[in-house]
Design an enzyme around this catalytic site. Sequence first.
Site, PDB file in Angstrom:
ATOM      1  NE  ARG A  14      -1.305   2.439   2.985  1.00  0.00           N
ATOM      2  CZ  ARG A  14      -0.870   3.551   3.552  1.00  0.00           C
ATOM      3  NH1 ARG A  14      -0.782   4.683   2.857  1.00  0.00           N
ATOM      4  NH2 ARG A  14      -0.448   3.546   4.806  1.00  0.00           N
ATOM      5  CG  ASP A  15       3.248   4.357   2.961  1.00  0.00           C
ATOM      6  OD1 ASP A  15       2.928   5.284   2.198  1.00  0.00           O
ATOM      7  OD2 ASP A  15       3.971   4.528   3.955  1.00  0.00           O
ATOM      8  CG  HIS A 206       4.757   4.586   9.099  1.00  0.00           C
ATOM      9  ND1 HIS A 206       3.856   3.725   8.513  1.00  0.00           N
ATOM     10  CD2 HIS A 206       5.336   5.274   8.089  1.00  0.00           C
ATOM     11  CE1 HIS A 206       3.900   3.897   7.195  1.00  0.00           C
ATOM     12  NE2 HIS A 206       4.792   4.828   6.922  1.00  0.00           N
ATOM     13  CG  HIS A 208       8.694   7.702   5.216  1.00  0.00           C
ATOM     14  ND1 HIS A 208       8.315   7.793   3.895  1.00  0.00           N
ATOM     15  CD2 HIS A 208       7.632   7.158   5.870  1.00  0.00           C
ATOM     16  CE1 HIS A 208       7.082   7.328   3.761  1.00  0.00           C
ATOM     17  NE2 HIS A 208       6.643   6.949   4.937  1.00  0.00           N
ATOM     18  CB  CYS A 239       5.201  11.447   1.458  1.00  0.00           C
ATOM     19  SG  CYS A 239       3.735  12.452   1.740  1.00  0.00           S
ATOM     20  CG  ASN A 248       7.367   3.380   4.106  1.00  0.00           C
ATOM     21  OD1 ASN A 248       6.752   3.958   5.000  1.00  0.00           O
ATOM     22  ND2 ASN A 248       6.880   3.265   2.882  1.00  0.00           N
TER      23      ASN A 248
END
Length: 298
Positions: A14-15, A206, A208, A239, A248
């Site tokens: 997803r991310d 979370h 990055h 992002c 990430n």
Amino acid sequence: MSGNFVKLVEVGPRDGLQNEPYTVPTSLKLDLIDRLGRTGLKVIESTSFVSDRAIPQMADAEDVIAGLKRRAGIRYPALVPNERGYDRARSVGVDEVALFTAASEAFNQHNINCTIEESLRRFAPVVHRARNDGVRVRGYVSTVLGCPYQGQVPIADVVRVAEALFEAGCEEISLGDTIGVGTPRKAAEMVRAVGASIPIAQLAVHFHDTYGQALANIMTCLDLGVRVVDSSVAGLGGCPYARGATGNVATEDVIYMLEGVGMETGIDLLEMARTGDWIAGELGRPRSRAGQAVLKRH
């Protein structure tokens, strides 16, 4: 479960994929999720039911869920932005969802076109319905250590938003350094502040890795008792609303670090390295450092 066990939440499908410059085929997404499922992961965030216009990469969310080869013992949550997204997710059998807001007003306006308070009001009926449906809800708070538009984000704002999500009924709160500007000291201050009102056991981090600080930040948060970490295979991601923000933290790098300090994840590092090498090759992305080193040994 041992106090040395760390749960990794894999966000690559997803991310990690949402900001890819070309449309990733549904079949490739499903192959990635299936390969990740062979590594020992217990949570793989599969997709998001957001507007196709906002994030075209996730336009095939229904097809991804429908095509999943579900494995026993693995959860496949999906992100939903509002009731419409929740309806879409539930129509294809999603049984765990995540909600997303920011600690920065400026970021929320650029990202989801509403204020923080408006986003929280949107979430209320979703959480209510999820409770009635027996659906687990996770809450994401982004920009906890900095915002590309606002700059510094007061810790008090992070605490306020995290508390609102927790009180609304989110079972786990993920604290996201969306643009990767955090350092260990700042990360620790933020987690201590949030942990004063929300149990540490229900917090996730979370990070990055824009400035190469993600692993150090994670280690600092583990020292404070955090035992849930979000990561992305091969460090995929970035992002779409933050210029220059890299991916990430790589799942392979996190596993290697955790094993090195005697913590358990239940994940096969070699299998994860192979998966990272494969998806990086498919997307034309760099490999993770730990992943490359592990593969050279085998």
